[in-house]
Every structure is written in C-alpha cells, then in structure tokens.
Design an enzyme around this catalytic site. Structure first.
Site, PDB file in Angstrom:
ATOM      1  N   ARG A   1      29.204  -2.222 -11.182  1.00 58.46           N
ATOM      2  CA  ARG A   1      27.915  -2.120 -11.878  1.00 58.46           C
ATOM      3  C   ARG A   1      27.410  -0.711 -11.965  1.00 58.46           C
ATOM      4  O   ARG A   1      26.335  -0.485 -12.529  1.00 58.46           O
ATOM      5  CB  ARG A   1      26.879  -2.932 -11.106  1.00 58.46           C
ATOM      6  CG  ARG A   1      26.810  -4.375 -11.520  1.00 58.46           C
ATOM      7  CD  ARG A   1      25.957  -5.055 -10.489  1.00 58.46           C
ATOM      8  NE  ARG A   1      24.952  -5.871 -11.067  1.00 58.46           N
ATOM      9  CZ  ARG A   1      25.007  -7.196 -11.096  1.00 58.46           C
ATOM     10  NH1 ARG A   1      26.054  -7.824 -10.628  1.00 58.46           N
ATOM     11  NH2 ARG A   1      24.021  -7.880 -11.601  1.00 58.46           N
TER      12      ARG A   1
ATOM     13  N   ARG B   1      15.830  -6.602 -13.913  1.00 61.88           N
ATOM     14  CA  ARG B   1      17.300  -6.615 -13.839  1.00 61.88           C
ATOM     15  C   ARG B   1      17.917  -6.110 -15.151  1.00 61.88           C
ATOM     16  O   ARG B   1      18.932  -5.422 -15.143  1.00 61.88           O
ATOM     17  CB  ARG B   1      17.792  -8.047 -13.552  1.00 61.88           C
ATOM     18  CG  ARG B   1      17.538  -8.459 -12.105  1.00 61.88           C
ATOM     19  CD  ARG B   1      17.556  -9.967 -11.927  1.00 61.88           C
ATOM     20  NE  ARG B   1      18.800 -10.605 -12.236  1.00 61.88           N
ATOM     21  CZ  ARG B   1      18.931 -11.896 -12.554  1.00 61.88           C
ATOM     22  NH1 ARG B   1      17.859 -12.694 -12.581  1.00 61.88           N
ATOM     23  NH2 ARG B   1      20.099 -12.406 -12.818  1.00 61.88           N
TER      24      ARG B   1
HETATM   25  P1  AP5 Z   1      24.574 -11.495  -9.999  1.00 58.11           P
HETATM   26  O1  AP5 Z   1      24.608 -12.793  -9.326  1.00 58.11           O
HETATM   27  O2  AP5 Z   1      25.829 -10.812 -10.359  1.00 58.11           O
HETATM   28  O3  AP5 Z   1      23.616 -11.679 -11.255  1.00 58.11           O
HETATM   29  P2  AP5 Z   1      23.629 -11.019 -12.720  1.00 58.11           P
HETATM   30  O4  AP5 Z   1      24.606  -9.956 -13.040  1.00 58.11           O
HETATM   31  O5  AP5 Z   1      22.220 -10.656 -12.856  1.00 58.11           O
HETATM   32  O6  AP5 Z   1      24.206 -12.086 -13.578  1.00 58.11           O
HETATM   33  P3  AP5 Z   1      23.774 -13.548 -13.621  1.00 58.11           P
HETATM   34  O7  AP5 Z   1      24.485 -14.317 -12.542  1.00 58.11           O
HETATM   35  O8  AP5 Z   1      22.281 -13.628 -13.628  1.00 58.11           O
HETATM   36  O9  AP5 Z   1      24.264 -13.984 -15.069  1.00 58.11           O
HETATM   37  P4  AP5 Z   1      25.688 -14.354 -15.651  1.00 58.11           P
HETATM   38  O10 AP5 Z   1      26.098 -13.330 -16.654  1.00 58.11           O
HETATM   39  O11 AP5 Z   1      26.682 -14.658 -14.564  1.00 58.11           O
HETATM   40  O12 AP5 Z   1      25.316 -15.650 -16.466  1.00 58.11           O
HETATM   41  P5  AP5 Z   1      25.544 -17.207 -16.100  1.00 58.11           P
HETATM   42  O13 AP5 Z   1      26.957 -17.567 -16.374  1.00 58.11           O
HETATM   43  O14 AP5 Z   1      24.973 -17.512 -14.763  1.00 58.11           O
HETATM   44  O15 AP5 Z   1      23.717 -10.434  -9.127  1.00 58.11           O
HETATM   45  C1  AP5 Z   1      22.500 -10.796  -8.514  1.00 58.11           C
HETATM   46  C2  AP5 Z   1      21.997  -9.608  -7.683  1.00 58.11           C
HETATM   47  O16 AP5 Z   1      22.957  -9.285  -6.668  1.00 58.11           O
HETATM   48  C3  AP5 Z   1      21.806  -8.298  -8.461  1.00 58.11           C
HETATM   49  O17 AP5 Z   1      20.535  -8.243  -9.092  1.00 58.11           O
HETATM   50  C4  AP5 Z   1      21.960  -7.275  -7.337  1.00 58.11           C
HETATM   51  O18 AP5 Z   1      20.792  -7.202  -6.548  1.00 58.11           O
HETATM   52  C5  AP5 Z   1      23.055  -7.879  -6.477  1.00 58.11           C
HETATM   53  N1  AP5 Z   1      24.401  -7.440  -6.896  1.00 58.11           N
HETATM   54  C6  AP5 Z   1      25.400  -8.230  -7.375  1.00 58.11           C
HETATM   55  N2  AP5 Z   1      26.491  -7.487  -7.658  1.00 58.11           N
HETATM   56  C7  AP5 Z   1      26.159  -6.215  -7.354  1.00 58.11           C
HETATM   57  C8  AP5 Z   1      26.870  -4.980  -7.466  1.00 58.11           C
HETATM   58  N3  AP5 Z   1      28.132  -4.922  -7.947  1.00 58.11           N
HETATM   59  N4  AP5 Z   1      26.229  -3.847  -7.108  1.00 58.11           N
HETATM   60  C9  AP5 Z   1      24.968  -3.882  -6.618  1.00 58.11           C
HETATM   61  N5  AP5 Z   1      24.235  -5.016  -6.507  1.00 58.11           N
HETATM   62  C10 AP5 Z   1      24.838  -6.169  -6.864  1.00 58.11           C
HETATM   63  O19 AP5 Z   1      24.644 -17.868 -17.241  1.00 58.11           O
HETATM   64  C11 AP5 Z   1      23.243 -17.737 -17.232  1.00 58.11           C
HETATM   65  C12 AP5 Z   1      22.607 -19.013 -17.801  1.00 58.11           C
HETATM   66  O20 AP5 Z   1      22.959 -19.117 -19.182  1.00 58.11           O
HETATM   67  C13 AP5 Z   1      23.104 -20.319 -17.142  1.00 58.11           C
HETATM   68  O21 AP5 Z   1      22.043 -21.225 -17.093  1.00 58.11           O
HETATM   69  C14 AP5 Z   1      24.190 -20.829 -18.083  1.00 58.11           C
HETATM   70  O22 AP5 Z   1      24.307 -22.267 -18.041  1.00 58.11           O
HETATM   71  C15 AP5 Z   1      23.640 -20.363 -19.425  1.00 58.11           C
HETATM   72  N6  AP5 Z   1      24.698 -20.064 -20.392  1.00 58.11           N
HETATM   73  C16 AP5 Z   1      25.922 -19.532 -20.140  1.00 58.11           C
HETATM   74  N7  AP5 Z   1      26.616 -19.374 -21.280  1.00 58.11           N
HETATM   75  C17 AP5 Z   1      25.793 -19.813 -22.274  1.00 58.11           C
HETATM   76  C18 AP5 Z   1      25.933 -19.917 -23.689  1.00 58.11           C
HETATM   77  N8  AP5 Z   1      27.054 -19.546 -24.303  1.00 58.11           N
HETATM   78  N9  AP5 Z   1      24.876 -20.408 -24.390  1.00 58.11           N
HETATM   79  C19 AP5 Z   1      23.721 -20.791 -23.778  1.00 58.11           C
HETATM   80  N10 AP5 Z   1      23.539 -20.754 -22.439  1.00 58.11           N
HETATM   81  C20 AP5 Z   1      24.565 -20.251 -21.704  1.00 58.11           C
END
Ligand code: AP5
Length: 219
Positions: free
Chosen positions: A88, A171
C-alpha cells in the site's frame, strides 16, 4: 499464479481474491484480515494496529512488511499467492520486491481494480462480513439469503468498525495519497493490468481472468 490485487477500499479486492484463491489453489493473503484477526485475538500486533485501523490510517510499514515477509515464506505459497491489500506504499512495494527476489517467486501480474468514489462509499457502507468464514456480502448488491446469517456457514454477519462514512472517506484519501502511486510503479515494471471494477462480481472476475490470460468462463 503470483498476483497482487490493487485498488481502493471497496474495489472488491477481497471478494475477487477469495474467488481466485479457490480457483488457483493458492492462498489469499490479506493484510487487513491478518490485522483484524490480531485485534480480535488481543495480541501485541493487534494492540499496535488497532488505533490506526479505527481511524482509517495505514498501520506502520515496518509492522506490515514483517507480517508479509513471514507469510510468504510459508509452504502454501509455493503454488502462488494472491496479495489483497498489500503493498500500500512505495516502501512496502520495494520491500516486497526484495522478499520475492530472496525466495525466487517473482510477481506474474498486478491487477488494478478501478471503481468511482461514490460507488466505493455505497459498497463499503452496505458491506457485511461473516464472523465465522469471512464471506463478504452487501445488503443490496449481494445479500445473504437470510438477513444477518451467512449462506455458507450459518454464522452471524457483522459490519466492520471502519465502514462508517467518515472513516471510509478518510481511507479513500489515504489510498489516493499513499497507494495510488503504485499504479505507475507497477506499470513501469510492465506488470500492470487496469480493469474497470463496476459491474457484477461475475463480470469483474471475467475481466480479471482475461487480464491474466486465463479461461474467461470461470470462476
Ligand atoms: P483492508 O481490510 O485491506 O481494507 P481496504 O483496502 O480498505 O479494502 P476493503 O476490505 O475495505 O475492500 P475490498 O476492496 O477488499 O472490497 P470487498 O471485496 O470487501 O484494510 C483495513 C485496514 O487495515 C486499513 O485501513 C489499514 O489500517 C490496515 N491495513 C491493511 N493492509 C495494510 C497495509 N498493507 N499497510 C498498512 N495498513 C494496512 O467489497 C466491498 C463491498 O462491496 C462488499 O460488501 C462486497 O460484497 C461488495 N462488492 C464487491 N464486488 C462488488 C461488485 N462488483 N458490485 C457491487 N458490490 C460489490
């Protein structure tokens, strides 16, 4: 397949990583999941990470780099891996290159999943996650059959603490400032594929499969 799924919070990285992990028989490695587990277990790592995560800030590089270096050396990564949420920052990306050189497991592809900001906020504020198996749902786009109950394992669903609108906006700012530069970084290395992340989960899977040069009809 050694793959990074890159994209803003809510782009669908976790959803797609789970599908492709099943398909490739390779682990999904999500730093977010590892950190949330550590918080839930009350470990030292969890205590260090919690305040950053609650604010929607990044956990310090040295902490997450250590986690990944250890994880990638486990035997289940021999068949490949899908990195979801790491790297990231440019420092994380450089550290990853060094580790992969050391274990002779270079990246095959980096797929950047691109979704407009309003859609991201909608997706994250409606997200629900299974406490038992981690399966992801969305209250409108991808609901469970019975509200609040996981289709796969029957455990209860919850809303993540960082999925409030204010934290989501923060975020997204952090993503733009610290993570987006990785798109150019991997493009320069000839590893990047950009795909549009709007459409059904199945359509996005097909776009990723195409970007990887794989059969488009699965998973
Ligand atoms: P992390 O858990 O990695 O969260 P994020 O990057 O903010 O990503 P998300 O999990 O929120 O989203 P996603 O892209 O995976 O989407 P999802 O598939 O869930 O990180 C959380 C925290 O941890 C960070 O803020 C930081 O503090 C820390 N952290 C983690 N890694 C780090 C690093 N490398 N360095 C430093 N800090 C770190 O989908 C989202 C939603 O959309 C779901 O409800 C899903 O059902 C829906 N959805 C999915 N696809 C579709 C579609 N095609 N159409 C409609 N809805 C959809």
């Amino acid at each position: 397949m050694r793959l990074i799924l890159l994209g803003p919070p809510g782009a669908g990285k976790g959803t797609q990583a789970k599908l492709f992990a099943g398909r490739f028989g390779a682990p999904q490695i999500s730093t977010g999941d590892i950190l949330r587990q550590a918080v839930a277990d009350g470990t030292d790592l969890g205590r260090k990470a919690r305040s950053f995560m609650d604010q929607g800030a990044l956990v310090p590089d040295e902490v997450v780099i250590g986690i990944i270096e250890e994880r990638l050396r486990k035997p289940d990564c021999a068949r490949g891996y899908i990195l979801d949420g790491f790297p990231r920052t440019l420092r994380q990306a450089e550290a990853l290159s060094q580790t992969l050189r050391a274990i002779q497991a270079p990246l095959d592809r980096v797929v950047s999943v691109e979704v407009p900001e309003d859609d991201l906020v909608r997706r994250l504020s409606g997200r629900r996650v299974c406490r038992g198996c981690g399966q992801m749902y969305h209250v409108e786009a991808n609901p469970s059959r019975q509200a609040g109950v996981c289709d796969k394992c029957g455990d209860s669903l919850y809303q993540r603490d960082d999925d409030t609108e204010e934290t989501i906006r923060h975020r997204l700012r952090v993503y733009r400032e610290q993570t987006e530069p990785l798109i150019a970084y991997y493009d320069q290395k000839g590893l990047l594929a950009r795909i549009e992340g709007c459409g059904s989960i199945e359509e996005i899977s097909q776009r990723i499969a195409r970007a990887l040069g794989r059969d488009e009809s699965r998973p």
